[in-house]
Scaffold this active site. Structure first.
Site, PDB file in Angstrom:
ATOM      1  N   ARG A  46       0.867  -1.186   0.000  1.00 62.55           N
ATOM      2  CA  ARG A  46       0.000   0.000   0.000  1.00 62.55           C
ATOM      3  C   ARG A  46       0.901   1.233   0.000  1.00 62.55           C
ATOM      4  NH1 ARG A  46      -2.393   3.235   4.243  1.00 62.55           N
ATOM      5  NH2 ARG A  46      -4.379   4.135   3.591  1.00 62.55           N
ATOM      6  N   SER A 115     -12.812  -3.888   1.205  1.00 63.62           N
ATOM      7  CA  SER A 115     -13.069  -3.273   2.504  1.00 63.62           C
ATOM      8  C   SER A 115     -14.576  -3.100   2.696  1.00 63.62           C
ATOM      9  CB  SER A 115     -12.387  -1.900   2.596  1.00 63.62           C
ATOM     10  OG  SER A 115     -10.997  -2.023   2.459  1.00 63.62           O
ATOM     11  N   LYS A 144      -5.438   5.113   8.588  1.00 63.01           N
ATOM     12  CA  LYS A 144      -6.467   5.443   7.614  1.00 63.01           C
ATOM     13  C   LYS A 144      -7.396   6.469   8.250  1.00 63.01           C
ATOM     14  CE  LYS A 144      -7.899   2.806   4.474  1.00 63.01           C
ATOM     15  NZ  LYS A 144      -8.567   1.817   3.604  1.00 63.01           N
TER      16      LYS A 144
END
Length: 236
Positions: A46, A115, A144
C-alpha cells in the site's frame, strides 16, 4: 499461486500492509522480509505517495519475495498494476473499482479483497465476487484517517452474514487482539503493530501468537467488548 477457500482463510491469519513511514535505513523489501521471517502470512503493498515507476519497482520486488516465502501478495487499489506484474490479487475499498469489474479484469484465479463497514457492503462485495473482506476500523487508527469505527457487534454480524473469510483491520495491537475473540474473523490486518516496532520480526512473531491465542483459545474478552457496547447504547 491459486488458493482455495481453506488455504486463503489460513493465509489471512496475520496480514501485513506495508508502510514506508518507519523504514529508516532499511528498504521496503528488507523490512517486509523481516515481517515474513516473523511469521506474516499475507502481504499487501500500500503506497499512496510513490510515483508509478517506483511503485511498480517496489511491487515487483515484494512479489518475488512473497513467492519465495509462499505467502500471498496483493496490491492495494491498483488493479492495472496487479495485472501487469501478475500479483496474486488486489484489495479495493468502497470508493475503488467494484469487485465484479475487478474480477473481469483479473480473471477467476486471482484474489480479490474488499473493505467493508456494514453488512450491506459485505453482502454486496460477496455477491460481486470478493474472496475475502477487510472490516474496520475496529479500533481507533491513524493509518487510515477516513476509516469509520466498526463496532464489535457489527463485525460479528458481518462474519455471520457472509460465507467468505473476514479479517479485522484498524488499530489492532498485540494488547487488544483478544478483544476480537468470538467475532468470527479468521485473522487481522495490521500496519504499525509490526512495521512501527524497532524489531519487526519479533513484533510479527508476538502478534501472530496473540492472534492464534485469540482464534483458537477464545476467552471472554470479545463478550466483554460486546457487553460494553450494549451498555453504551442503553445509556444513550
Amino acid at each position: 499461486m491459486r488458493f482455495d477457500k481453506k488455504q486463503l482463510t489460513e493465509a489471512l491469519l496475520l496480514y501485513a500492509v506495508t508502510d514506508r513511514s518507519w523504514l529508516g535505513e532499511s528498504t521496503l523489501a528488507e523490512q517486509t522480509e523481516e515481517a515474513l521471517k516473523g511469521g506474516v502470512t499475507f502481504v499487501q503493498i500500500r503506497e499512496k505517495d510513490l510515483d508509478a515507476a517506483s511503485f511498480r519497482k517496489e511491487a515487483e520486488e515484494l512479489k518475488e519475495l512473497c513467492e519465495n516465502y509462499q505467502v500471498p501478495f496483493v496490491v492495494n487499489d491498483d488493479v492495472e498494476l496487479a495485472l501487469e506484474i501478475d500479483a496474486d490479487g488486489v484489495h479495493v475499498g468502497q470508493s475503488d473499482m467494484e469487485a465484479g469489474e475487478v474480477r473481469k479484469k483479473l480473471g477467476q484465479d486471482k484474489i480479490i479483497g474488499v473493505s467493508a463497514r456494514t453488512v450491506e457492503e459485505a453482502l454486496a462485495a460477496q455477491a460481486h465476487g470478493a474472496d475475502y473482506l477487510g472490516v474496520g476500523a475496529v479500533f481507533p487508527t491513524s493509518s487510515k484517517k477516513d476509516a469509520s469505527d466498526v463496532s464489535f457487534s457489527t463485525l460479528k454480524e458481518i462474519c455471520e452474514a457472509v460465507e467468505i473469510p473476514v479479517i479485522a483491520i484498524g488499530g489492532i495491537t498485540g494488547e487488544n487482539t483478544a478483544r476480537l475473540a468470538g467475532s468470527g474473523i479468521c485473522g487481522v490486518a495490521v500496519i504499525s503493530a509490526i512495521f512501527a516496532k524497532p524489531d519487526v520480526r519479533k513484533a510479527a512473531e508476538e502478534l501472530k501468537g496473540a492472534v492464534r491465542k485469540m482464534l483458537y483459545h477464545e476467552g471472554d474478552e470479545g463478550r466483554i467488548m460486546e457487553k460494553e457496547e450494549q451498555e453504551r447504547r442503553a445509556e444513550k
